[in-house]
Design a protein around this motif. Structure first.
Motif, mmCIF file in Angstrom:
data_model
loop_
_atom_site.group_PDB
_atom_site.id
_atom_site.type_symbol
_atom_site.label_atom_id
_atom_site.label_comp_id
_atom_site.label_asym_id
_atom_site.label_seq_id
_atom_site.Cartn_x
_atom_site.Cartn_y
_atom_site.Cartn_z
ATOM 1 N N ILE A 175 -3.513 -3.436 1.036
ATOM 2 C CA ILE A 175 -4.866 -3.090 1.486
ATOM 3 C C ILE A 175 -5.041 -1.574 1.509
ATOM 4 O O ILE A 175 -6.086 -1.051 1.106
ATOM 5 N N LEU A 176 -4.016 -0.836 1.960
ATOM 6 C CA LEU A 176 -4.098 0.625 1.968
ATOM 7 C C LEU A 176 -4.229 1.176 0.545
ATOM 8 O O LEU A 176 -4.981 2.129 0.306
ATOM 9 N N ARG A 177 -3.503 0.578 -0.405
ATOM 10 C CA ARG A 177 -3.646 1.004 -1.804
ATOM 11 C C ARG A 177 -5.057 0.709 -2.310
ATOM 12 O O ARG A 177 -5.647 1.496 -3.053
ATOM 13 N N ARG A 178 -5.614 -0.434 -1.916
ATOM 14 C CA ARG A 178 -6.983 -0.775 -2.319
ATOM 15 C C ARG A 178 -7.967 0.239 -1.749
ATOM 16 O O ARG A 178 -8.892 0.675 -2.438
ATOM 17 N N GLN A 179 -7.779 0.634 -0.489
ATOM 18 C CA GLN A 179 -8.654 1.644 0.103
ATOM 19 C C GLN A 179 -8.617 2.931 -0.718
ATOM 20 O O GLN A 179 -9.659 3.525 -0.999
#
Length: 195
Positions: A175-179
């Protein structure tokens, strides 16, 4: 046999199974809704940028939740995240998984190498989202990604089971990479969804 002959309690007096249900719109005790102190976990979610709900949305239209028969989508399953939402939120979820709006390495194998800008444009066109919704789509997608980190962590901690397994397998990092991907590509994404 202890209950034999006793009159059952009225339905309204029975306590539902499981933990007590919170009144709608209330955060868990000690949580600060929308608080931002810089430390992950300072709040359990950030406020939604999507606006007032317009429909009951599925909000989990992942490849795992679509049943395919003979190469075509035949059914949508797993409605545990369904709730009142906006058309923009539902479309942001579809774009996340099917455009897909995430780093290439985090995509389903069949969707690696797909052009997320071209695919995003096609999905938005077919969905028929109005201009005002298109103008908010990237912002809402970023907001959904931020909120999902807190939501997934909270579910892992409180519900365990599959939520904890996903968290342990690194969904928080994904999710952090997606952000980061959404922030880096926001200008191009905004251009591709505008009419």
């Amino acid at each position: 046999m202890a209950g034999v002959g006793r009159r059952p309690r009225a339905r309204s007096q029975r306590r539902p199974p499981g933990p007590p249900v919170r009144r709608r719109g209330r955060a868990p005790r000690g949580a600060r809704v929308g608080a931002r102190s810089g430390a992950r976990g300072s709040c359990w979610f950030s406020p939604s940028a999507a606006g007032s709900p317009e429909l009951v949305a599925h909000l989990d239209v992942t490849p795992e939740n679509v049943v395919f028969r003979d190469g075509s989508a035949a059914a949508l399953i797993d409605f545990d995240l369904a709730r009142p939402a906006t058309r923009v939120e539902e479309l942001a979820n579809v774009l996340l998984w099917w455009s897909p709006w995430m780093p290439d390495d985090d995509r389903e194998e069949a969707l690696r190498g797909v052009d997320p800008f071209e695919r995003g444009w096609m999905i938005v066109e077919e969905y028929g989202l109005e201009a005002a919704g298109r103008a908010r789509l990237v912002e809402v997608s970023q907001n959904v990604a931020e909120r999902s980190w807190f939501s997934m962590r909270r579910r892992a901690e409180t519900l365990g089971g599959g939520w904890a397994r996903m968290w342990d397998e690194g969904v928080g990092d994904k999710i952090l990479r997606r952000q980061g991907w959404l922030a880096e590509n926001a200008p191009a994404l905004e251009r591709c969804v505008r009419p």
